[in-house]
Design a protein around this motif. Structure first.
Motif, PDB file in Angstrom:
ATOM      1  N   VAL A   1      12.648   5.831  -0.798  1.00 28.82           N
ATOM      2  CA  VAL A   1      13.860   6.157  -0.034  1.00 28.82           C
ATOM      3  C   VAL A   1      13.680   5.760   1.431  1.00 28.82           C
ATOM      4  CG1 VAL A   1      15.287   8.057   0.798  1.00 28.82           C
ATOM      5  CG2 VAL A   1      14.587   7.988  -1.601  1.00 28.82           C
ATOM      6  N   TRP A   2      12.545   6.099   2.006  1.00 27.88           N
ATOM      7  CA  TRP A   2      12.294   5.744   3.404  1.00 27.88           C
ATOM      8  C   TRP A   2      12.164   4.236   3.588  1.00 27.88           C
ATOM      9  CZ3 TRP A   2      13.252   8.496   7.461  1.00 27.88           C
ATOM     10  CH2 TRP A   2      13.239   9.883   7.387  1.00 27.88           C
ATOM     11  N   ASP A   3      11.772   3.535   2.554  1.00 30.42           N
ATOM     12  CA  ASP A   3      11.724   2.070   2.633  1.00 30.42           C
ATOM     13  C   ASP A   3      13.117   1.487   2.862  1.00 30.42           C
ATOM     14  OD1 ASP A   3      10.159  -0.429   2.300  1.00 30.42           O
ATOM     15  OD2 ASP A   3      11.493  -0.711   0.590  1.00 30.42           O
ATOM     16  N   ARG A   4      14.132   2.173   2.333  1.00 28.61           N
ATOM     17  CA  ARG A   4      15.518   1.723   2.571  1.00 28.61           C
ATOM     18  C   ARG A   4      16.054   2.265   3.893  1.00 28.61           C
ATOM     19  NH1 ARG A   4      15.877  -2.481   0.302  1.00 28.61           N
ATOM     20  NH2 ARG A   4      18.138  -2.388   0.646  1.00 28.61           N
ATOM     21  N   LEU A   5      15.597   3.452   4.281  1.00 28.99           N
ATOM     22  CA  LEU A   5      16.101   4.048   5.520  1.00 28.99           C
ATOM     23  C   LEU A   5      15.488   3.409   6.766  1.00 28.99           C
ATOM     24  CD1 LEU A   5      16.068   7.845   4.559  1.00 28.99           C
ATOM     25  CD2 LEU A   5      18.029   6.281   4.609  1.00 28.99           C
ATOM     26  N   LEU A   6      14.297   2.818   6.631  1.00 28.86           N
ATOM     27  CA  LEU A   6      13.618   2.200   7.774  1.00 28.86           C
ATOM     28  C   LEU A   6      13.380   0.725   7.470  1.00 28.86           C
ATOM     29  CD1 LEU A   6      10.961   4.991   8.500  1.00 28.86           C
ATOM     30  CD2 LEU A   6      13.101   4.581   9.733  1.00 28.86           C
ATOM     31  N   PRO A   7      14.432  -0.083   7.515  1.00 30.24           N
ATOM     32  CA  PRO A   7      14.245  -1.508   7.187  1.00 30.24           C
ATOM     33  C   PRO A   7      13.410  -2.249   8.216  1.00 30.24           C
ATOM     34  CG  PRO A   7      16.463  -1.114   7.999  1.00 30.24           C
ATOM     35  CD  PRO A   7      15.827   0.223   7.849  1.00 30.24           C
ATOM     36  N   ASP A   8      13.426  -1.803   9.473  1.00 34.85           N
ATOM     37  CA  ASP A   8      12.641  -2.455  10.519  1.00 34.85           C
ATOM     38  C   ASP A   8      11.237  -1.864  10.556  1.00 34.85           C
ATOM     39  OD1 ASP A   8      14.720  -4.101  11.227  1.00 34.85           O
ATOM     40  OD2 ASP A   8      15.460  -2.754  12.792  1.00 34.85           O
ATOM     41  N   PHE A   9      10.522  -2.078   9.475  1.00 30.90           N
ATOM     42  CA  PHE A   9       9.136  -1.614   9.414  1.00 30.90           C
ATOM     43  C   PHE A   9       8.274  -2.738   8.876  1.00 30.90           C
ATOM     44  CE2 PHE A   9       5.575  -0.005   6.877  1.00 30.90           C
ATOM     45  CZ  PHE A   9       4.869   0.680   7.858  1.00 30.90           C
ATOM     46  N   GLU A  10       7.241  -3.059   9.617  1.00 35.32           N
ATOM     47  CA  GLU A  10       6.227  -4.001   9.149  1.00 35.32           C
ATOM     48  C   GLU A  10       4.883  -3.506   9.663  1.00 35.32           C
ATOM     49  OE1 GLU A  10       4.808  -8.623   9.583  1.00 35.32           O
ATOM     50  OE2 GLU A  10       6.917  -8.143   9.903  1.00 35.32           O
ATOM     51  N   PRO A  11       3.945  -3.216   8.771  1.00 27.49           N
ATOM     52  CA  PRO A  11       2.682  -2.597   9.204  1.00 27.49           C
ATOM     53  C   PRO A  11       1.829  -3.544  10.028  1.00 27.49           C
ATOM     54  CG  PRO A  11       2.579  -3.191   6.892  1.00 27.49           C
ATOM     55  CD  PRO A  11       3.993  -3.421   7.310  1.00 27.49           C
ATOM     56  N   VAL A  12       1.147  -2.972  10.984  1.00 29.68           N
ATOM     57  CA  VAL A  12       0.204  -3.740  11.792  1.00 29.68           C
ATOM     58  C   VAL A  12      -1.127  -3.874  11.056  1.00 29.68           C
ATOM     59  CG1 VAL A  12      -1.025  -3.853  13.985  1.00 29.68           C
ATOM     60  CG2 VAL A  12       1.306  -2.939  13.911  1.00 29.68           C
ATOM     61  N   VAL A  13      -1.638  -2.771  10.525  1.00 25.82           N
ATOM     62  CA  VAL A  13      -2.952  -2.761   9.883  1.00 25.82           C
ATOM     63  C   VAL A  13      -2.868  -2.322   8.438  1.00 25.82           C
ATOM     64  CG1 VAL A  13      -5.257  -1.709   9.918  1.00 25.82           C
ATOM     65  CG2 VAL A  13      -4.175  -2.386  12.063  1.00 25.82           C
ATOM     66  N   THR A  14      -2.142  -1.258   8.150  1.00 29.08           N
ATOM     67  CA  THR A  14      -2.200  -0.624   6.822  1.00 29.08           C
ATOM     68  C   THR A  14      -1.342  -1.382   5.812  1.00 29.08           C
ATOM     69  OG1 THR A  14      -0.442   0.916   7.480  1.00 29.08           O
ATOM     70  CG2 THR A  14      -2.715   1.606   7.827  1.00 29.08           C
ATOM     71  N   GLY A  15      -0.334  -0.744   5.242  1.00 26.97           N
ATOM     72  CA  GLY A  15       0.455  -1.385   4.201  1.00 26.97           C
ATOM     73  C   GLY A  15       1.891  -0.910   4.223  1.00 26.97           C
ATOM     74  N   TRP A  16       2.708  -1.558   3.387  1.00 30.84           N
ATOM     75  CA  TRP A  16       4.118  -1.204   3.269  1.00 30.84           C
ATOM     76  C   TRP A  16       4.266   0.119   2.524  1.00 30.84           C
ATOM     77  CZ3 TRP A  16       7.431  -4.764   5.570  1.00 30.84           C
ATOM     78  CH2 TRP A  16       6.883  -6.002   5.873  1.00 30.84           C
ATOM     79  N   PHE A  17       5.440   0.738   2.680  1.00 32.73           N
ATOM     80  CA  PHE A  17       5.699   2.009   1.986  1.00 32.73           C
ATOM     81  C   PHE A  17       5.520   1.854   0.478  1.00 32.73           C
ATOM     82  CE2 PHE A  17       8.825   3.121   5.630  1.00 32.73           C
ATOM     83  CZ  PHE A  17       7.749   3.478   6.425  1.00 32.73           C
ATOM     84  N   PHE A  18       5.999   0.747  -0.061  1.00 35.12           N
ATOM     85  CA  PHE A  18       5.887   0.503  -1.501  1.00 35.12           C
ATOM     86  C   PHE A  18       4.413   0.454  -1.916  1.00 35.12           C
ATOM     87  CE2 PHE A  18       5.424  -2.711  -4.901  1.00 35.12           C
ATOM     88  CZ  PHE A  18       6.104  -2.056  -5.906  1.00 35.12           C
ATOM     89  N   GLU A  19       3.581  -0.147  -1.089  1.00 37.60           N
ATOM     90  CA  GLU A  19       2.158  -0.226  -1.408  1.00 37.60           C
ATOM     91  C   GLU A  19       1.496   1.149  -1.322  1.00 37.60           C
ATOM     92  OE1 GLU A  19       1.243  -4.782   0.107  1.00 37.60           O
ATOM     93  OE2 GLU A  19       1.072  -3.111   1.527  1.00 37.60           O
ATOM     94  N   TRP A  20       1.853   1.929  -0.312  1.00 31.48           N
ATOM     95  CA  TRP A  20       1.323   3.286  -0.204  1.00 31.48           C
ATOM     96  C   TRP A  20       1.713   4.126  -1.423  1.00 31.48           C
ATOM     97  CZ3 TRP A  20      -2.117   5.648   2.874  1.00 31.48           C
ATOM     98  CH2 TRP A  20      -2.498   5.014   4.063  1.00 31.48           C
ATOM     99  N   GLY A  21       2.978   4.029  -1.810  1.00 28.86           N
ATOM    100  CA  GLY A  21       3.428   4.789  -2.979  1.00 28.86           C
ATOM    101  C   GLY A  21       2.694   4.386  -4.239  1.00 28.86           C
ATOM    102  N   GLY A  22       2.512   3.058  -4.427  1.00 25.04           N
ATOM    103  CA  GLY A  22       1.768   2.599  -5.597  1.00 25.04           C
ATOM    104  C   GLY A  22       0.327   3.061  -5.589  1.00 25.04           C
ATOM    105  N   LEU A  23      -0.310   3.053  -4.397  1.00 27.15           N
ATOM    106  CA  LEU A  23      -1.694   3.502  -4.299  1.00 27.15           C
ATOM    107  C   LEU A  23      -1.826   4.974  -4.678  1.00 27.15           C
ATOM    108  CD1 LEU A  23      -4.650   3.081  -3.430  1.00 27.15           C
ATOM    109  CD2 LEU A  23      -3.943   3.636  -1.094  1.00 27.15           C
ATOM    110  N   VAL A  24      -0.930   5.816  -4.141  1.00 30.27           N
ATOM    111  CA  VAL A  24      -0.992   7.244  -4.456  1.00 30.27           C
ATOM    112  C   VAL A  24      -0.732   7.478  -5.945  1.00 30.27           C
ATOM    113  CG1 VAL A  24       0.098   9.477  -4.032  1.00 30.27           C
ATOM    114  CG2 VAL A  24      -0.385   7.945  -2.119  1.00 30.27           C
ATOM    115  N   MET A  25       0.208   6.735  -6.506  1.00 31.77           N
ATOM    116  CA  MET A  25       0.502   6.889  -7.926  1.00 31.77           C
ATOM    117  C   MET A  25      -0.702   6.491  -8.781  1.00 31.77           C
ATOM    118  SD  MET A  25       2.716   7.800 -10.186  1.00 31.77           S
ATOM    119  CE  MET A  25       4.303   7.823  -9.346  1.00 31.77           C
ATOM    120  N   ILE A  26      -1.367   5.398  -8.425  1.00 33.89           N
ATOM    121  CA  ILE A  26      -2.541   4.954  -9.183  1.00 33.89           C
ATOM    122  C   ILE A  26      -3.667   5.970  -9.067  1.00 33.89           C
ATOM    123  CG2 ILE A  26      -4.334   3.190  -9.289  1.00 33.89           C
ATOM    124  CD1 ILE A  26      -2.196   1.144  -8.493  1.00 33.89           C
ATOM    125  N   LEU A  27      -3.879   6.508  -7.852  1.00 34.77           N
ATOM    126  CA  LEU A  27      -4.919   7.515  -7.680  1.00 34.77           C
ATOM    127  C   LEU A  27      -4.622   8.759  -8.507  1.00 34.77           C
ATOM    128  CD1 LEU A  27      -5.611   7.298  -3.835  1.00 34.77           C
ATOM    129  CD2 LEU A  27      -7.053   6.462  -5.693  1.00 34.77           C
TER     130      LEU A  27
END
Length: 654
Positions: free
Chosen positions: A371-397
């Motif tokens: 949801v926040w990925d749609r609410l914050l379209p002007d987001f590009e990570p400097v070091v870490t990852g995209w919201f979609f990647e964070w969500g996938g990582l937490v789901m896999i863990l």
């Protein structure tokens, strides 16, 4: 009702944590919100104070963009005013299509003027992937080229160009694209000192290396456990971890190699959606979802992953309408996957499926990030990852944690089954040994009966002669002599059952088995004892306890010289308490860690299952197990409570 409110509170907390993570990343790890001056109408002025205050500037806004032309510095200086130009922001224009056109491809030139301090200094410009061929000019000099934008030979790579600059510096990018679903300058370049840019680059690549290595290690471990334990979910999780590791390795790939867009970016988006399909598959299996619903969801996820692969491979031939349709479909797919995972996990929690209690909260967390990925379209990570990647990582863990609990439970069940199988084999061996002894005794009895018939015939014949001739004294003396010698003819011990070792038949059979095994191996054994009434262990539990202790004792004696091994069992029944002591000789070597003894079997790396099984049985019945390893004698003492009642104490049977 209280459980429902507790679950609702947990779901709200998961949504709050997901929102907090997105807002924190948006605030502190976002190129678009990072502090620092931004260009305005093609010009960025950077004073020494500004450069000292902000070491890295992401060049986002105010680029002068010339669509449809590939300009050189000479052409820009001579005829720049003749070409159509518009000021644009990076990320605002992801295709080269013009208004009213349906072709997403083309070319264009980006121009930005920097006003730097007059004192010359070393600077660097980091260029992320630019799609799909370009030339970089700095102050009219060709500083970097990827592919060929004129003949269109596409290549992309995350590159960095260093230069010495002062005063006015013109940055010019001539870009061409005819093969990718993005076109031109999509991600903001970074400008600053070489040290600052290299630090950010190193942090980004270091994080990618750590995540990828963890994914590969997780995949290897899961694959090993899956094959060893024949656990299908572990094998599927290994595939999921491998896919995640390869997907998170794309910054390393694009930083180390100059590659054409296809098929690499097609494989990248295929991996992203394949992870979603594998997550759905694994959660269906762990939540024991209805078979038809599970198949439908997995087929849908797999079909969309294949559609994404086809979309990437065919991007050179797609129209703007097709690309917009796929983007909308991707948003619907992600949202639908999040809702499906939440519904399935909630249903599993309602049905109390083991080890799935954490999945609903993770599904809410994952959906919140989307949801926040749609609410914050002007987001590009400097070091870490995209919201979609964070969500996938937490789901896999979360799935890995759930699967680990399941594997540990299955491993414990396997150990229990192995122990039960071992005890069954021992029981069968006991029965075979007991049957062999009974058969031997039966054969001796048959032989005795056969011989006894001959003796009776002889005695009968002598008695008949005496009866017919009573005056024959010699016959009477011969008969008396025969009767005196008759007990010596019968073998000692023949015709009787095997010696009794215990007053409980099943325990006696166990002791018979180990006594016979000890005799065959030259081990002296004293195993006879009597069990009083009121002991809380059943005969089956006694066989398990004594079988494990005697088996360990036999193994210890086998390590000694022949004839040096001894095993004994002694008991001390007292009022309210029963004490049993098993002693055996051993070589004086043992391995104890944290109060637990490790097995010395060849190739064994785990704690001794037998002793732990005995400890668990005795403790469950309210008793205690004490182990005393002396210099040459290993002692195991068992103390058990005895219920008040008529006992059966007395001397041990012989």
């Amino acid at each position: 009702m209280r459980a429902a409110w507790k679950q609702l509170l947990g779901l709200l907390l998961a949504a709050a944590l997901g929102s907090a993570l997105c807002l924190a990343l948006n605030r502190w790890d976002n190129k678009y919100t990072r502090p620092g001056a931004q260009p305005l109408e093609g010009l960025l002025v950077l004073s020494e104070e500004e450069l000292d205050r902000t070491d890295v500037h992401f060049l986002i806004r105010g680029w002068a963009f010339y669509p449809g032309v590939l300009l050189t510095p000479e052409e820009l200086a001579a005829h720049g005013s003749e070409h159509y130009m518009v000021y644009t922001s990076v990320g605002q224009r992801t295709r080269f299509d013009r208004e009213g056109e349906n072709d997403p491809h083309g070319c264009g030139t980006y121009v930005l003027e920097l006003r730097l301090p007059e004192r010359a200094a070393e600077y660097a410009l980091e260029l992320p992937e630019i799609y799909s061929a370009y030339r970089l000019y700095l102050n009219g000099r060709l500083a970097l080229q990827m592919g060929d934008p004129e003949t269109y030979r596409p290549l992309t790579q995350n590159r960095m160009a260093g230069f010495t600059g002062s005063g006015r510096v013109t940055v010019m990018l001539a870009v061409s694209d005819r093969s990718h679903f993005y076109s031109g300058l999509v991600y903001p370049p970074a400008f600053g000192s070489p040290l600052a840019l290299n630090l950010i680059r190193g942090e980004r690549l270091g994080l990618a290396v750590c995540v990828s290595l963890c994914g590969l290690l997780g995949a290897a471990l899961a694959f090993y456990l899956g094959l060893r334990m024949r656990h299908k979910n572990a094998v599927l999780f290994a595939l999921l971890s491998l896919t995640a590791a390869l997907f998170t390795a794309y910054p390393l790939l694009h930083s180390g190699l100059a590659l054409p867009p296809q098929p690499w970016y097609a494989l990248e988006i295929f991996g992203a959606y394949l992870m979603v399909a594998l997550v759905v598959l694994l959660q269906n299996r762990m939540c024991r979802t209805d078979r038809w619903l599970s198949r439908l969801s997995v087929w849908a996820g797999g079909a969309f992953a294949l559609l994404a692969l086809g979309y990437g491979l065919c991007s050179a031939h797609l129209s703007v309408t097709a690309m917009r349709a796929f983007s909308a479909l991707a948003v619907c797919f992600k949202a639908g996957a999040a809702l499906y995972l939440l519904a399935v996990s909630l249903d599993a929690a309602r049905r109390r499926v083991p080890h799935t209690d954490s999945l609903p909260y993770v599904a809410v967390f994952y959906g919140t990030l989307l949801v926040w990925d749609r609410l914050l379209p002007d987001f590009e990570p400097v070091v870490t990852g995209w919201f979609f990647e964070w969500g996938g990582l937490v789901m896999i863990l979360a799935i890995g944690y759930t699967l680990w609990r399941d594997v540990v439970s299955a491993y414990a069940d396997n150990l229990t089954f192995a122990e039960e199988h071992r005890q069954m084999k021992r029981q069968l061996a006991m029965q075979a040994e007991y049957a062999s002894q009974m058969a031997e005794r039966s054969a001796e009895n048959r032989k005795l009966i056969h011989d006894f018939r001959q003796h009776l015939r002889a005695i009968t014949e002598m008695a008949f002669r005496i009866e017919s001739r009573p005056e024959t004294a010699e016959l009477k003396r011969e008969l008396l002599r025969y009767l005196e010698e008759f007990p010596q003819v019968i073998p000692r011990g023949a015709g009787v059952s095997p010696g009794c070792f215990c007053n409980h038949a099943s325990v006696d059979a166990l002791l018979q088995y180990y006594h016979a095994a000890a005799l065959r191996q030259g081990i002296r054994a004293r195993l006879a004892f009597r069990l009083p009434d009121g002991i809380p262990l059943s005969d089956v539990e006694w066989c398990s306890v004594l079988g494990n202790l005697l088996e360990n004792a036999m193994e210890a004696c086998q390590r000694l010289a022949e004839g040096a091994g001894t095993i004994s069992i002694s008991v001390r029944p007292m009022r309210g308490t029963f004490f049993l002591l098993v002693e055996n000789s051993y070589d004086g070597h043992y391995d104890r860690q944290g109060g637990r003894f490790r097995s010395r079997k060849t190739g064994a790396v785990r704690y001794g299952i037998g002793l732990e099984s005995v400890r668990e049985t005795v403790t469950r019945c309210g008793g205690t197990l004490d182990i005393y390893p002396l210099e040459t004698v290993f002692r195991v003492g068992i103390t058990l409570p005895v219920r008040e009642g008529p006992g059966a104490s007395g001397p041990a049977p012989k």
